[in-house]
Design a protein around this motif. Structure first.
Motif, short mmCIF file in Angstrom:
data_model
loop_
_atom_site.label_atom_id
_atom_site.label_comp_id
_atom_site.label_asym_id
_atom_site.label_seq_id
_atom_site.Cartn_x
_atom_site.Cartn_y
_atom_site.Cartn_z
N SER A 26 0.85 -1.20 0.00
CA SER A 26 0.00 0.00 0.00
C SER A 26 0.88 1.24 0.00
CB SER A 26 -0.88 0.02 1.25
OG SER A 26 -1.76 -1.07 1.24
N GLY A 38 -0.34 3.43 5.34
CA GLY A 38 -0.50 2.39 6.36
C GLY A 38 -1.33 1.19 5.91
N TYR A 89 -11.45 -2.23 2.45
CA TYR A 89 -12.05 -3.02 1.35
C TYR A 89 -12.27 -4.47 1.81
CZ TYR A 89 -11.02 0.66 -2.15
OH TYR A 89 -10.97 1.82 -2.89
N GLY A 102 -12.98 1.87 -6.08
CA GLY A 102 -11.66 2.49 -5.97
C GLY A 102 -11.15 2.82 -7.37
N GLN A 126 -2.30 1.69 -3.55
CA GLN A 126 -1.28 2.65 -4.00
C GLN A 126 -1.91 3.95 -4.52
OE1 GLN A 126 2.12 3.11 -4.35
NE2 GLN A 126 2.64 1.31 -3.13
N LYS A 179 -2.36 7.00 -6.79
CA LYS A 179 -2.04 7.35 -8.17
C LYS A 179 -2.10 8.87 -8.21
CE LYS A 179 -3.84 2.99 -8.60
NZ LYS A 179 -4.55 2.30 -7.50
N VAL A 182 -2.49 11.53 -9.88
CA VAL A 182 -2.96 12.10 -11.15
C VAL A 182 -4.49 12.17 -11.07
CG1 VAL A 182 -3.12 9.84 -12.32
CG2 VAL A 182 -2.72 11.90 -13.66
N SER A 197 -8.25 11.45 -11.48
CA SER A 197 -8.93 10.16 -11.68
C SER A 197 -10.29 10.38 -12.33
CB SER A 197 -9.07 9.42 -10.35
OG SER A 197 -9.63 10.25 -9.36
N LEU A 215 -10.87 10.66 -3.58
CA LEU A 215 -10.48 11.99 -3.14
C LEU A 215 -11.72 12.74 -2.65
CD1 LEU A 215 -8.07 12.85 -6.08
CD2 LEU A 215 -7.56 11.75 -3.89
N ILE A 221 -9.72 10.52 0.96
CA ILE A 221 -8.27 10.51 1.14
C ILE A 221 -7.81 11.96 1.10
CG2 ILE A 221 -6.12 9.76 0.06
CD1 ILE A 221 -7.83 7.61 -1.30
N CYS A 272 -5.98 15.23 0.37
CA CYS A 272 -5.39 15.43 -0.96
C CYS A 272 -4.86 16.84 -1.13
CB CYS A 272 -6.50 15.13 -1.97
SG CYS A 272 -6.16 15.69 -3.64
N PHE A 289 4.61 17.84 -8.98
CA PHE A 289 3.53 17.40 -8.08
C PHE A 289 3.82 17.84 -6.64
CE2 PHE A 289 1.87 14.02 -5.20
CZ PHE A 289 0.53 14.26 -5.38
N CYS A 300 -5.27 9.52 5.79
CA CYS A 300 -4.14 10.31 5.27
C CYS A 300 -2.85 9.79 5.90
CB CYS A 300 -4.34 11.79 5.60
SG CYS A 300 -4.56 12.14 7.34
N ASP A 301 -1.75 10.40 5.52
CA ASP A 301 -0.47 10.06 6.17
C ASP A 301 -0.46 10.75 7.52
OD1 ASP A 301 0.76 8.65 3.94
OD2 ASP A 301 0.82 10.59 2.93
N TRP A 357 1.71 12.46 9.35
CA TRP A 357 3.04 13.07 9.33
C TRP A 357 3.49 13.58 10.71
CZ3 TRP A 357 5.31 11.40 5.31
CH2 TRP A 357 4.70 11.37 4.06
N SER A 397 -0.69 5.57 8.82
CA SER A 397 -1.83 6.37 8.36
C SER A 397 -2.52 6.99 9.56
CB SER A 397 -2.85 5.49 7.64
OG SER A 397 -2.32 5.01 6.45
C1 LIG Z 1 -3.70 12.74 -5.58
C2 LIG Z 1 -3.42 12.37 -4.16
C3 LIG Z 1 -2.96 13.34 -3.27
C4 LIG Z 1 -2.70 13.03 -1.94
N1 LIG Z 1 -2.28 14.01 -1.07
C5 LIG Z 1 -2.10 13.70 0.24
C6 LIG Z 1 -1.74 14.71 1.19
O1 LIG Z 1 -1.58 15.87 0.84
N2 LIG Z 1 -1.61 14.35 2.50
C7 LIG Z 1 -1.81 13.08 2.92
O2 LIG Z 1 -1.69 12.82 4.10
N3 LIG Z 1 -2.15 12.09 2.05
C8 LIG Z 1 -2.31 12.38 0.73
N4 LIG Z 1 -2.68 11.39 -0.15
C9 LIG Z 1 -3.05 10.07 0.40
C10 LIG Z 1 -1.89 9.12 0.67
O3 LIG Z 1 -0.99 9.10 -0.42
C11 LIG Z 1 -2.43 7.70 0.89
O4 LIG Z 1 -3.14 7.29 -0.26
C12 LIG Z 1 -3.40 7.59 2.01
O5 LIG Z 1 -2.74 7.94 3.19
C13 LIG Z 1 -4.01 6.20 2.12
O6 LIG Z 1 -3.02 5.27 2.22
P1 LIG Z 1 -3.35 3.71 2.31
O7 LIG Z 1 -2.05 2.99 2.50
O8 LIG Z 1 -4.44 3.47 3.29
O9 LIG Z 1 -4.00 3.34 0.92
P2 LIG Z 1 -3.40 3.31 -0.53
O10 LIG Z 1 -2.60 2.10 -0.85
O11 LIG Z 1 -2.83 4.63 -0.87
O12 LIG Z 1 -4.82 3.08 -1.27
C14 LIG Z 1 -5.19 3.86 -2.24
C15 LIG Z 1 -6.66 4.25 -2.09
O13 LIG Z 1 -6.74 5.53 -2.67
C16 LIG Z 1 -7.50 5.49 -3.87
N5 LIG Z 1 -6.80 6.34 -4.84
C17 LIG Z 1 -5.51 6.28 -5.23
N6 LIG Z 1 -5.25 7.23 -6.14
C18 LIG Z 1 -6.40 7.89 -6.34
C19 LIG Z 1 -6.78 8.95 -7.20
N7 LIG Z 1 -5.92 9.53 -8.03
N8 LIG Z 1 -8.07 9.36 -7.16
C20 LIG Z 1 -8.97 8.78 -6.35
N9 LIG Z 1 -8.67 7.78 -5.51
C21 LIG Z 1 -7.40 7.33 -5.51
C22 LIG Z 1 -7.53 4.01 -4.25
O14 LIG Z 1 -8.67 3.70 -5.02
C23 LIG Z 1 -7.57 3.35 -2.87
O15 LIG Z 1 -8.85 3.39 -2.36
C24 LIG Z 1 -2.93 11.69 -1.49
C25 LIG Z 1 -3.37 10.71 -2.38
C26 LIG Z 1 -3.63 11.04 -3.70
C27 LIG Z 1 -4.12 9.96 -4.64
#
Ligand SMILES: Cc1cc2nc3c(=O)[nH]c(=O)nc-3n(C[C@H](O)[C@H](O)[C@H](O)COP(=O)(O)OP(=O)(O)OC[C@H]3O[C@@H](n4cnc5c(N)ncnc54)[C@H](O)[C@@H]3O)c2cc1C
Ligand code: SF4
Ligand code: SF4
Ligand code: SF4
Length: 389
Positions: free
Chosen positions: A81, A84, A91, A103, A128, A130, A132, A134, A158, A181, A183, A242, A269-270, A272, A289
């Motif tokens: 992922s 976290g 899911y 997703g 992961q 992405k 960009v 969506s 988002l 999430i 963003c 970015f 979110c992260d 931090w 997370s």
């Molecule tokens: C464009 C973007 C900007 C971000 N900015 C921040 C930030 O400023 N601060 C912060 O703390 N975290 C930010 N994140 C979130 C962070 O990167 C992690 O995704 C989040 O903490 C969740 O992590 P995870 O390990 O639980 O899931 P992950 O493994 O990241 O799971 C991804 C989840 O996000 C969804 N997803 C991924 N990319 C996109 C997308 N482009 N559009 C819609 N849904 C998407 C997937 O469908 C899935 O549900 C951002 C994420 C994205 C996609």
């Protein structure tokens, strides 16, 4: 009929999905961002597009009631992922409880598209971040159909896309669980495509990864998993733009969702700022997370996830303080105007390099120092081992 001002249009495309005459086209604006455009002659002035738009009709925002530091206890899931691994655990729990899940996944030519499914196999494609824009495809209408048949749906995306879904539905459904999430903005698919093409002229790349634990990277590989290109952080032009907030769509700099109050049941979110002001005593080095609980439905769902998700409750202010986008939108980059005109005349790569030359050089120096330190540590380690023998 006028839609919302371009500066505020998030591209959620709820209006496009809602139009009964299908007379809203999607067109490219500056930097390749996508915008809805009404085809005048076919419009019957019913006003549904405006009533659906979350930037015109404001939604209800919830205060965060609880905050957790969280990570998946399944090591494989955590590693694969972006942070976290909370999204994947949500899911898994949802599928176990007979939900449909939504997703985003990569499709042809690195388009990132929302997908609705009841299949476990999709979770690995959703994992992961992405970084960009969506695309929504047809999921708003598909989700509405399921909700009307009393099926449960988990939607993770988002914040502006969650808002788009809620605007499209126009009423509360008890069987819909939303997770946003945090963003800081999205570049266009056109920018991503330009960058990939500049690296991979032969079109061999089929996989792209942006995160490894707490590191941001641009990692392109082919179908067999062989690395084509790998750069860390601002060494890479796409990530430099970015991470510096140079090329987001305009609405990201005025984002209605970059605040402590949230539109969804749960926010991830992260984390931090974890442990910076209050002790955090777990011997843990990976990505962590923050899981923020915003509604009662969110709270009861998160409780169920505790079997697989490590969660320690933390004060809400700690998560908010460490995360800029829980407080305010990203500021417009001082070189944004210059970037826009360079992009038009010289394309993406040149425009980024000219605007972020200093930042990219600084990153290269930082990474060189880090690589040297690692090399020295490695050599010292070998000597110590030999000496001990
Ligand atoms: C464009 C973007 C900007 C971000 N900015 C921040 C930030 O400023 N601060 C912060 O703390 N975290 C930010 N994140 C979130 C962070 O990167 C992690 O995704 C989040 O903490 C969740 O992590 P995870 O390990 O639980 O899931 P992950 O493994 O990241 O799971 C991804 C989840 O996000 C969804 N997803 C991924 N990319 C996109 C997308 N482009 N559009 C819609 N849904 C998407 C997937 O469908 C899935 O549900 C951002 C994420 C994205 C996609
Ligand atoms: S006013 Fe009605 S017909 Fe015209 S674009 Fe909006 S939704 Fe479509
Ligand atoms: S509904 Fe979404 S895409 Fe349509 S005008 Fe409003 S913000 Fe833009
Ligand atoms: S910053 Fe706001 S408007 Fe931009 S993609 Fe993220 S949630 Fe949407």
């Amino acid at each position: 009929m006028e839609l919302v001002d371009k500066l505020n249009c998030t591209g959620c495309m709820a209006c496009v999905s809602a139009c009964p005459r299908q007379c809203i086209d999607i067109v490219k604006g500056k930097l390749g961002h996508l915008y809805p455009k009404i085809i005048g002659e076919q419009c019957i002035e019913c006003g549904k597009c405006r009533r659906t738009c979350p930037e015109i009709v404001p939604l209800t925002f919830h205060s965060v009631s609880k905050s957790y530091a969280a990570w998946s206890m399944d090591k494989e899931n955590h590693k694969s992922s972006a942070s976290g691994g909370a999204a994947a655990e949500f899911y898994y729990q949802a599928l176990h409880d007979d939900f449909w899940i939504c997703g985003v996944e990569y499709r042809e030519d690195f388009h990132v598209v929302h997908t609705l499914t009841d299949s476990m196999a999709a979770v690995s494609r959703f994992k992961q971040s992405k970084y960009v824009y969506s695309e929504m495809g047809t999921v708003y209408a598909e989700i509405e159909k399921l909700l009307k048949c009393n099926k449960k749906v988990l939607f993770i995306s988002l914040p502006c896309k969650v808002a788009g879904l809620l605007g499209f539905l126009g009423k509360h459904y008890c069987n819909l669980l939303t997770v946003d999430i945090v963003c800081h903005g999205t570049p266009s698919h056109e920018n991503l495509r330009n960058h990939i093409f500049s690296i991979d002229k032969e079109n061999k790349a089929s996989k792209l990864k942006f995160r490894m634990e707490n590191e941001f990277l641009f990692d392109l590989s082919d179908a067999a998993g062989t690395d084509i290109y790998r750069r860390i952080g601002r060494e890479d032009t796409y990530l430099a733009a970015f991470l510096e907030g140079l090329n987001y769509r305009d609405s990201c700099y005025y984002c209605s969702y970059a605040k402590p109050e949230r539109v969804s049941d749960i926010t991830i979110c992260d984390f931090w700022g974890l442990g910076l002001e209050l002790p955090f005593d777990h011997p843990y080095m990976g990505a962590v997370s923050a899981v923020l609980v915003n509604t009662e439905y969110g709270r009861s769902f998160v409780e169920k996830c505790k079997r697989r998700l490590f969660m320690e409750e933390r004060p809400v202010w700690e998560a908010v303080k460490g995360n800029a986008q829980l407080k305010a939108p990203t500021e417009i980059h001082p070189k944004r105007k210059a970037f826009e005109s360079l992009y038009k005349t010289h394309g993406f790569e040149v425009a980024v390099k000219r605007c972020l030359n200093e930042e990219m050089k600084k990153e290269s120096r930082r990474l060189l120092k880090r690589r040297l330190r690692r090399m020295v540590r490695g050599v010292v380690g070998i000597f110590i081992k030999k000496y001990r023998r």
